[in-house]
Design an enzyme around this catalytic site. Structure first.
Site, PDB file in Angstrom:
ATOM      1  N   CYS A  75       0.828  -1.203   0.000  1.00 17.37           N
ATOM      2  CA  CYS A  75       0.000   0.000   0.000  1.00 17.37           C
ATOM      3  C   CYS A  75       0.862   1.254   0.000  1.00 17.37           C
ATOM      4  O   CYS A  75       0.672   2.143  -0.831  1.00 17.37           O
ATOM      5  CB  CYS A  75      -0.933  -0.008   1.218  1.00 17.37           C
ATOM      6  N   GLU A  92      -4.719  -5.452  -2.859  1.00 17.18           N
ATOM      7  CA  GLU A  92      -4.773  -4.097  -3.432  1.00 17.18           C
ATOM      8  C   GLU A  92      -5.485  -4.097  -4.777  1.00 17.18           C
ATOM      9  O   GLU A  92      -6.260  -3.188  -5.075  1.00 17.18           O
ATOM     10  CB  GLU A  92      -3.355  -3.532  -3.591  1.00 17.18           C
TER      11      GLU A  92
END
Length: 222
Positions: free
Chosen positions: A137, A213
Protein backbone atom coordinates in the site's frame (compact mmCIF):
# COMPACT_ATOMS: atom_id res chain seq x y z
CA UNK A 1 11.60 6.45 -7.25
CA UNK A 2 14.11 4.36 -5.28
CA UNK A 3 12.37 2.94 -2.24
CA UNK A 4 15.15 0.55 -1.29
CA UNK A 5 16.58 -2.81 -2.25
CA UNK A 6 14.23 -4.95 -0.16
CA UNK A 7 11.17 -3.35 -1.70
CA UNK A 8 12.60 -3.87 -5.18
CA UNK A 9 13.10 -7.56 -4.41
CA UNK A 10 9.60 -7.94 -2.99
CA UNK A 11 8.12 -6.06 -5.94
CA UNK A 12 9.88 -8.32 -8.43
CA UNK A 13 8.46 -11.38 -6.63
CA UNK A 14 4.85 -10.11 -6.71
CA UNK A 15 3.24 -11.33 -9.97
CA UNK A 16 0.30 -8.92 -9.71
CA UNK A 17 2.25 -5.76 -9.04
CA UNK A 18 1.49 -4.26 -12.46
CA UNK A 19 -2.16 -5.30 -12.16
CA UNK A 20 -2.22 -3.19 -9.00
CA UNK A 21 -0.24 -0.11 -10.03
CA UNK A 22 -1.62 -0.02 -13.59
CA UNK A 23 -5.19 -1.03 -12.80
CA UNK A 24 -7.99 0.49 -14.96
CA UNK A 25 -8.99 2.56 -11.92
CA UNK A 26 -5.52 4.12 -11.92
CA UNK A 27 -5.73 4.81 -15.63
CA UNK A 28 -9.10 6.47 -15.04
CA UNK A 29 -7.46 8.78 -12.53
CA UNK A 30 -4.75 9.60 -15.05
CA UNK A 31 -6.94 10.45 -18.04
CA UNK A 32 -9.92 11.73 -16.06
CA UNK A 33 -12.32 9.08 -17.37
CA UNK A 34 -13.10 7.61 -13.95
CA UNK A 35 -16.71 8.51 -13.04
CA UNK A 36 -16.81 10.87 -10.09
CA UNK A 37 -19.23 8.69 -8.14
CA UNK A 38 -16.93 5.70 -8.53
CA UNK A 39 -14.08 7.79 -7.17
CA UNK A 40 -16.17 8.92 -4.21
CA UNK A 41 -17.26 5.34 -3.47
CA UNK A 42 -13.60 4.34 -3.41
CA UNK A 43 -12.63 7.36 -1.32
CA UNK A 44 -15.18 6.57 1.40
CA UNK A 45 -13.97 2.98 1.61
CA UNK A 46 -10.35 4.13 1.55
CA UNK A 47 -11.04 6.41 4.52
CA UNK A 48 -12.31 3.40 6.45
CA UNK A 49 -9.31 1.42 5.22
CA UNK A 50 -6.85 4.03 6.44
CA UNK A 51 -8.27 3.91 9.95
CA UNK A 52 -7.39 0.22 10.14
CA UNK A 53 -4.11 0.79 8.31
CA UNK A 54 -3.11 3.37 10.91
CA UNK A 55 -3.86 0.76 13.59
CA UNK A 56 -1.54 -1.65 11.78
CA UNK A 57 1.28 0.91 11.72
CA UNK A 58 0.63 1.58 15.40
CA UNK A 59 1.02 -2.17 15.95
CA UNK A 60 4.35 -1.87 14.15
CA UNK A 61 5.43 0.56 16.87
CA UNK A 62 4.75 -2.22 19.38
CA UNK A 63 6.50 -4.86 17.26
CA UNK A 64 9.54 -2.68 16.55
CA UNK A 65 12.91 -3.68 17.92
CA UNK A 66 14.40 -0.29 18.75
CA UNK A 67 13.65 3.41 19.05
CA UNK A 68 14.60 4.24 15.45
CA UNK A 69 12.08 1.70 14.16
CA UNK A 70 9.48 3.01 16.59
CA UNK A 71 10.00 6.60 15.47
CA UNK A 72 9.64 5.77 11.76
CA UNK A 73 6.46 3.77 12.34
CA UNK A 74 5.05 6.52 14.55
CA UNK A 75 5.75 9.11 11.84
CA UNK A 76 3.84 6.98 9.35
CA UNK A 77 0.85 6.88 11.69
CA UNK A 78 1.03 10.68 11.79
CA UNK A 79 1.09 10.90 7.97
CA UNK A 80 -1.97 8.67 7.71
CA UNK A 81 -4.04 10.33 10.40
CA UNK A 82 -3.17 13.96 9.76
CA UNK A 83 -2.62 14.12 5.99
CA UNK A 84 -4.14 11.28 3.97
CA UNK A 85 -7.40 11.21 5.92
CA UNK A 86 -7.69 14.99 5.65
CA UNK A 87 -7.56 14.75 1.84
CA UNK A 88 -10.42 12.27 1.89
CA UNK A 89 -12.53 14.46 4.17
CA UNK A 90 -11.96 17.57 2.02
CA UNK A 91 -12.79 15.81 -1.24
CA UNK A 92 -15.89 14.12 0.13
CA UNK A 93 -17.10 17.33 1.78
CA UNK A 94 -16.85 19.15 -1.56
CA UNK A 95 -19.17 16.49 -2.99
CA UNK A 96 -21.66 16.82 -0.13
CA UNK A 97 -20.51 13.76 1.83
CA UNK A 98 -19.89 14.68 5.45
CA UNK A 99 -17.69 12.86 7.92
CA UNK A 100 -20.65 11.28 9.72
CA UNK A 101 -21.82 9.73 6.47
CA UNK A 102 -18.33 8.32 5.87
CA UNK A 103 -18.08 6.86 9.35
CA UNK A 104 -21.50 5.21 9.17
CA UNK A 105 -20.83 3.60 5.79
CA UNK A 106 -20.39 -0.18 6.18
CA UNK A 107 -16.95 -1.48 5.33
CA UNK A 108 -17.00 -3.47 2.10
CA UNK A 109 -16.05 -7.13 2.35
CA UNK A 110 -13.01 -6.47 0.18
CA UNK A 111 -11.94 -3.73 2.54
CA UNK A 112 -12.32 -5.92 5.62
CA UNK A 113 -10.48 -8.80 3.96
CA UNK A 114 -7.46 -6.61 3.23
CA UNK A 115 -7.18 -4.70 6.49
CA UNK A 116 -7.81 -7.73 8.68
CA UNK A 117 -5.24 -9.71 6.73
CA UNK A 118 -2.62 -7.08 7.48
CA UNK A 119 -3.58 -6.88 11.14
CA UNK A 120 -3.74 -10.67 11.51
CA UNK A 121 -0.30 -10.97 9.91
CA UNK A 122 1.05 -8.46 12.37
CA UNK A 123 -0.51 -10.07 15.43
CA UNK A 124 0.55 -13.58 14.44
CA UNK A 125 4.02 -12.70 13.19
CA UNK A 126 6.86 -10.35 14.00
CA UNK A 127 7.97 -6.94 12.79
CA UNK A 128 9.16 -8.25 9.42
CA UNK A 129 5.93 -10.11 8.72
CA UNK A 130 3.94 -6.96 9.41
CA UNK A 131 6.19 -4.72 7.31
CA UNK A 132 5.95 -7.10 4.35
CA UNK A 133 2.14 -6.90 4.49
CA UNK A 134 2.14 -3.11 4.92
CA UNK A 135 4.53 -2.16 2.14
CA UNK A 136 2.42 -2.74 -1.00
CA UNK A 137 0.00 0.00 0.00
CA UNK A 138 2.64 2.51 1.04
CA UNK A 139 4.99 1.98 -1.89
CA UNK A 140 2.35 1.27 -4.50
CA UNK A 141 0.63 4.60 -3.95
CA UNK A 142 3.99 6.34 -4.02
CA UNK A 143 4.89 4.66 -7.30
CA UNK A 144 1.48 5.44 -8.79
CA UNK A 145 1.63 9.06 -7.64
CA UNK A 146 5.12 9.62 -9.04
CA UNK A 147 4.21 8.07 -12.39
CA UNK A 148 0.88 9.89 -12.77
CA UNK A 149 2.51 13.21 -11.92
CA UNK A 150 4.40 12.76 -15.20
CA UNK A 151 1.80 10.95 -17.30
CA UNK A 152 -1.64 12.18 -16.22
CA UNK A 153 -3.66 14.51 -18.40
CA UNK A 154 -3.25 18.13 -17.34
CA UNK A 155 -7.01 18.55 -17.03
CA UNK A 156 -7.76 15.39 -15.05
CA UNK A 157 -10.14 16.22 -12.19
CA UNK A 158 -8.09 13.94 -9.96
CA UNK A 159 -5.04 16.18 -9.92
CA UNK A 160 -5.37 16.85 -6.16
CA UNK A 161 -5.24 13.12 -5.43
CA UNK A 162 -2.20 12.71 -7.68
CA UNK A 163 -0.42 15.64 -6.06
CA UNK A 164 -0.82 14.15 -2.58
CA UNK A 165 0.83 10.87 -3.55
CA UNK A 166 3.46 12.44 -5.79
CA UNK A 167 4.16 15.20 -3.30
CA UNK A 168 7.35 15.66 -1.33
CA UNK A 169 5.88 14.60 2.01
CA UNK A 170 4.36 11.34 0.80
CA UNK A 171 7.37 10.46 -1.33
CA UNK A 172 9.64 11.04 1.65
CA UNK A 173 7.40 8.76 3.71
CA UNK A 174 7.94 6.05 1.07
CA UNK A 175 11.70 6.56 1.10
CA UNK A 176 11.70 6.37 4.89
CA UNK A 177 9.55 3.23 4.83
CA UNK A 178 11.92 1.64 2.33
CA UNK A 179 14.92 2.49 4.51
CA UNK A 180 13.09 1.05 7.50
CA UNK A 181 12.42 -2.17 5.61
CA UNK A 182 16.04 -2.49 4.47
CA UNK A 183 17.36 -1.83 7.95
CA UNK A 184 14.89 -4.17 9.67
CA UNK A 185 15.71 -7.02 7.30
CA UNK A 186 19.45 -6.49 7.61
CA UNK A 187 19.25 -6.46 11.42
CA UNK A 188 17.24 -9.68 11.55
CA UNK A 189 18.30 -11.65 8.47
CA UNK A 190 21.78 -10.33 7.69
CA UNK A 191 23.26 -9.17 4.41
CA UNK A 192 21.92 -12.10 2.36
CA UNK A 193 18.25 -12.21 3.34
CA UNK A 194 17.15 -14.18 0.30
CA UNK A 195 19.07 -17.17 1.63
CA UNK A 196 17.10 -17.07 4.87
CA UNK A 197 14.30 -19.64 5.35
CA UNK A 198 12.10 -16.67 6.26
CA UNK A 199 12.40 -14.97 2.89
CA UNK A 200 9.71 -16.98 1.10
CA UNK A 201 7.13 -16.25 3.79
CA UNK A 202 7.91 -12.53 3.66
CA UNK A 203 7.56 -12.35 -0.12
CA UNK A 204 4.28 -14.27 0.17
CA UNK A 205 2.93 -11.69 2.62
CA UNK A 206 3.91 -8.92 0.20
CA UNK A 207 2.36 -10.74 -2.77
CA UNK A 208 -0.87 -11.46 -0.86
CA UNK A 209 -1.25 -7.81 0.12
CA UNK A 210 -0.62 -6.84 -3.51
CA UNK A 211 -3.46 -9.13 -4.65
CA UNK A 212 -5.71 -7.53 -2.06
CA UNK A 213 -4.77 -4.10 -3.43
CA UNK A 214 -5.90 -5.20 -6.90
CA UNK A 215 -9.22 -6.21 -5.40
CA UNK A 216 -9.52 -2.95 -3.49
CA UNK A 217 -9.50 -0.88 -6.68
CA UNK A 218 -12.64 -2.79 -7.62
CA UNK A 219 -14.50 -0.87 -4.91
CA UNK A 220 -14.29 2.17 -7.16
CA UNK A 221 -15.44 0.64 -10.45
CA UNK A 222 -18.93 -0.08 -11.72
Amino acid sequence: MNYGLSFARFRAAAPEWDAYTRHPFVQGLADGSLPRQDFLNYLVQDYLFLIQFARAWALAVVKAGDLDEMRTCSATVHTLLDHELALHVRTCAAAGIDIQTILTTPEANTNMAYTRYVLATGFAGDFLDLLAALMPCVMGYGEIGARLAQEAAKDTPYRDWIEVYSGKEYQQACIDAGALLDSAIRKRLGDDPESSPRWTALTEHFAAATRLEVGFWGLGTT
